[in-house]
Design a protein around this motif. Structure first.
Motif, short mmCIF file in Angstrom:
data_model
loop_
_atom_site.label_atom_id
_atom_site.label_comp_id
_atom_site.label_asym_id
_atom_site.label_seq_id
_atom_site.Cartn_x
_atom_site.Cartn_y
_atom_site.Cartn_z
N VAL A 179 38.81 -10.88 -22.22
CA VAL A 179 38.69 -9.63 -22.96
C VAL A 179 39.86 -8.76 -22.55
O VAL A 179 40.15 -8.62 -21.36
N TRP A 180 40.53 -8.20 -23.53
CA TRP A 180 41.63 -7.29 -23.21
C TRP A 180 41.28 -5.89 -23.66
O TRP A 180 40.72 -5.70 -24.74
N ALA A 181 41.62 -4.96 -22.82
CA ALA A 181 41.37 -3.56 -23.14
C ALA A 181 42.61 -2.76 -22.76
O ALA A 181 42.73 -2.29 -21.64
N SER A 182 43.51 -2.65 -23.70
CA SER A 182 44.78 -1.94 -23.41
C SER A 182 44.54 -0.46 -23.17
O SER A 182 45.13 0.15 -22.28
N ARG A 183 43.67 0.12 -23.96
CA ARG A 183 43.35 1.54 -23.79
C ARG A 183 42.13 1.61 -22.89
O ARG A 183 41.05 1.15 -23.28
N ARG A 184 42.31 2.09 -21.71
CA ARG A 184 41.20 2.09 -20.76
C ARG A 184 41.41 3.16 -19.70
O ARG A 184 42.50 3.74 -19.60
N LEU A 185 40.41 3.40 -18.91
CA LEU A 185 40.53 4.36 -17.83
C LEU A 185 41.60 3.90 -16.84
O LEU A 185 41.76 2.70 -16.59
N ILE A 197 41.13 1.50 -13.39
CA ILE A 197 40.77 0.09 -13.36
C ILE A 197 41.87 -0.71 -12.67
O ILE A 197 43.03 -0.60 -13.02
N PHE A 203 39.39 -9.07 -17.16
CA PHE A 203 38.03 -8.98 -17.68
C PHE A 203 37.69 -10.32 -18.31
O PHE A 203 38.37 -10.77 -19.23
N PRO A 212 35.35 2.00 -11.76
CA PRO A 212 34.11 1.88 -12.55
C PRO A 212 33.89 0.44 -13.02
O PRO A 212 33.93 0.17 -14.22
#
Lengths: 94, 94, 94, 94, 94
Positions: free
Chosen positions: B10-16, B19, B24, B68
Motif C-alpha cells: 500500500v502506498w500513501a504519498s500524502r501522509r502524516l 511516519i 505499509f 501513529p
C-alpha cells in the motif's frame, strides 16, 4: 483476559531484535479464534491458559523499553472437577 | 499477535510526516480479515508473518515521540513441513 | 491500520473542549463496519485512507495532554491502476 | 465498559508473580462472548457487573509497575425494577 | 470513535472509588452492539453521540492517576436533515 488452549508452537527466526526470551505459542480462544501469545511460563500444548492482550502484555516485561508483544500467557488455568467439563475433570478419577 | 499472510503493498504519498521509514503491507489474517501493517523487515508478498497490534507497535519505534502506527510485523514465521499445511510445506520438497 | 473509504462528515458542536482542530469523518472499512476517524489531512469524501486506531491516534497530537481521539487518518492511499479495483483506478483516465 | 454477568471462578495456581490479590472471574457479555475479568470487589456468581478492558484495567492498580491485567470489574450494576427493561420494546404498545 | 445512540442509564452504587463524577450511559452502536460509556456532557437518552474507546478515554481525565474508564462520550453528533437517515429526522414531528 481470554481463556485459551495452547495448540501449537510458532517459530520466527527472522524477527525484530527486541523480542525477549520466551516462546510464541498458538492458542485457540473459546469460539475458535486463534492468537499467537508469548509465553514465559513453559506452557505446553493442550494446556488451558489465561492470555492478557494489548499493551499490558508489553508492559509486563522489565526494562525501560517494552517489547512489541501484544499477547502474553499470564497463568495456567487449574483443571477443575466438573460435571459439564468432562475433558479436564477425568484426571481426578480413581 | 496475529498470524497473517502478506498480500500486497500500500502506498500513501500524502501522509502524516511522523511516519517512519518502512513499508505499509496489506496482510490477511486467518479468517479473512485484512489489516495494513507496517514492516521494517523487508517482508515479501506471500510471506507468513507475525503482526503485533495496538500501541505496542508504536512503542517499538525509538525516540521520544511514537509514530501513529498500530500494526507492526515483528517476525517472519518459519515454514514448517506439515501434512495439514501443504502450501507452506512444499518448499522443502526435492 | 485499516483501509477505509471516507463516506461522510460528522459534526459535533457540543463536545469536550480538548478536541483539537480537524474534522470528524465517517469511514467505511472493508467488510462494511463504520468508524468516525479524526482527520487533519483534508481528506475528502470518496477518498481511500489509512486509519490508525487506539491510543496511537491520541499520542500523535503534540502537547503534554493527549486528546480523547481513538482513530486518526494517517495517510491517503494512492490510487493504483488495477484490474480488480476499477473504482479507484478510473481517476487516471483521460 | 461492558455489561456482563459473572458466571464462574477461574483459578490459576501457576501464574506470573506480578498478579495482585483478587479473583479471576469468568463473565459473559451480552451476545454470549466470555471474558476472564479481575475482581477486587468481591463480586459473586450471577451478579451483573461493569467490566473495563484494556490498559486502563492495569493502570488502576497502584505502584510503579502495572500488572498484566486487561479486564477489571469496576462496579456492580444496580438491579432495577423496570417496565421498559423486560424486552425494551413493549412500552410502545397501545 | 463510534457513532452510537444513548439508550439508557446504568447505576453502579458499589464500585471502585476512583471512578469520577459523571454518568454511565448505555449506548447502542450501529450494528446493534452495546457498550457502557462514561458521560460528562449530560447526554440524554435518544441522543446520538461520539464515543471514544480504550485508554484515551481514561487519559482524558485530569490528574496523575487515570480512572478505569475505557469508553467516553466526547461529543454529541449534530442532527442533520437527511433523506437517508429518516430515524433521526422525524423526531421533531408533532
Amino acid at each position: 483476559m481470554l481463556r485459551a488452549k495452547v495448540i501449537g508452537n510458532v517459530w520466527a527466526s527472522r524477527r525484530l531484535e527486541q523480542i525477549p526470551a520466551g516462546a510464541f505459542l498458538e492458542v485457540e480462544i473459546d469460539g475458535g479464534a486463534k492468537l499467537i501469545a508469548f509465553d514465559v511460563l513453559g506452557s505446553g500444548i493442550g494446556e488451558t491458559v489465561l492470555v492478557a492482550t494489548g499493551s499490558v502484555a508489553a508492559s509486563w516485561f522489565p526494562g525501560p523499553v517494552s517489547p512489541p508483544i501484544d499477547a502474553l500467557i499470564i497463568g495456567s488455568i487449574d483443571p477443575v472437577p466438573s460435571t459439564t467439563d468432562t475433558n479436564t475433570a477425568t484426571s481426578r478419577k480413581k
